[in-house]
Design an enzyme around this catalytic site. Structure first.
Site, PDB file in Angstrom:
ATOM      1  N   GLU A  49      71.490  33.667  18.107  1.00 16.17           N
ATOM      2  CA  GLU A  49      71.355  32.217  18.240  1.00 16.17           C
ATOM      3  C   GLU A  49      70.516  31.627  17.116  1.00 16.17           C
ATOM      4  OE1 GLU A  49      73.211  32.417  22.172  1.00 16.17           O
ATOM      5  OE2 GLU A  49      71.632  33.676  21.324  1.00 16.17           O
ATOM      6  N   THR A  50      70.884  30.406  16.753  1.00 18.22           N
ATOM      7  CA  THR A  50      70.068  29.579  15.874  1.00 18.22           C
ATOM      8  C   THR A  50      69.712  28.320  16.645  1.00 18.22           C
ATOM      9  OG1 THR A  50      71.138  30.427  13.872  1.00 18.22           O
ATOM     10  CG2 THR A  50      69.970  28.323  13.687  1.00 18.22           C
TER      11      THR A  50
END
Length: 290
Positions: A49-50
């Site tokens: 995830e970002t």
């Protein structure tokens, strides 16, 4: 071309190269990033995830220092997700320990509603999430395929439940210990993918009772571009009520037994809320040009 700060953080970890990686991009309120670019950054980072955090109060040069309320969004390499625990932990860590935010409590507006993160003891962070109580499902051919691909074969004694909001499927074989779960070699095959799409799943969680921990788990979410997630905070909003029924308790020490591994402290607060607690470590600091 605009520049933004970017950090990579190991969440649910006490040291680097453990736990789950997340990238964090602080987005100033006067320099918004559009959704297509957020997704492109998520693909460029190519980790689970970002997170993108934008202050929604105290706009100005000191907004990351002074604000307590932020918008928070999470992107995998392929899609935006509704809830991500480890990237929330990473974003809070960046705000408090890299950007010098002066608050003890942070509030995040997200696709899953308001999330609250508080400073805990010894550098830990306490995240409050909505509970997502899984319910038993009908055993269809696709469910049998999913179970067989993660635990080896389908047996009537295997318990299967799906959470209504996140669409996480919990698979529990009472004959498997947490250590057995760690040794499983799931077959993330085209048949597995097709079965998950048929059941409209986001992830499959395999779990077992632990010895040094109350329970252990592994999380597979190829439908959002993550074959196996190393440590998944949001999964414990599903696992906490699942194990509460079986262990008759509301506080847990949990371990996600992926190769990187991570320990989580989990406590059910009410019929609707759960606390997930952990630590994080910054690995990389830099800038991104877009």
């Amino acid at each position: 071309m605009s520049q933004y700060q970017i950090f990579t953080v190991d969440a649910f970890a006490n040291e680097v190269f453990k736990g789950n990686q997340a990238a964090v991009v602080p987005v100033p309120s006067d320099k918004p990033i559009d959704v297509r670019t957020m997704q492109a950054i998520g693909a460029e980072m190519n980790i689970s995830e970002t997170a993108f955090i934008t202050p929604t109060e105290h706009q100005g040069s000191d907004e990351f220092l002074q604000a307590s309320r932020f918008e928070l969004r999470w992107f995998t390499p392929t899609s935006e997700v509704k809830l991500c625990g480890h990237a929330t932990l990473a974003a809070s860590h960046v705000l408090l320990y890299e950007l010098g935010n002066q608050r003890d409590t942070l509030y995040f507006a997200t696709a899953s509603g308001e999330l609250i993160v508080r400073k805990g003891p010894n550098g830990s962070l306490q995240m409050t999430f909505p509970l997502d109580v899984p319910a038993p499902v009908a055993v269809t051919d696709s469910v049998k395929t999913l179970v067989a691909r993660v635990v080896g074969k389908y047996k009537p004694t295997v318990q299967v439940a799906v959470s209504p909001s996140l669409k996480y499927m919990v698979v529990y074989d009472p004959e498997l210990t947490g250590d057995d779960v760690a040794r499983l070699e799931p077959d993330i095959s085209p048949e597995f993918l097709a079965a998950g799409e048929q059941e409209q799943l986001t992830a499959v969680i395999v779990t077992g009772k632990g010895t040094t921990h109350d329970f252990q788990s592994r999380v597979f979410c190829p439908w959002v571009g993550i074959p196996e997630d190393p440590v998944t905070g949001s999964a414990h909003a599903v696992l906490a009520p699942f194990w509460s029924e079986r262990l008759n308790k509301t506080e847990f020490l949990a371990y996600q037994c992926s190769k990187r591994g991570g320990e989580l402290e989990v406590a059910i607060l009410s019929d609707t809320l759960v606390n997930v607690c952990g630590k994080a470590v910054t690995v990389i600091k830099g800038t991104i040009n877009i």
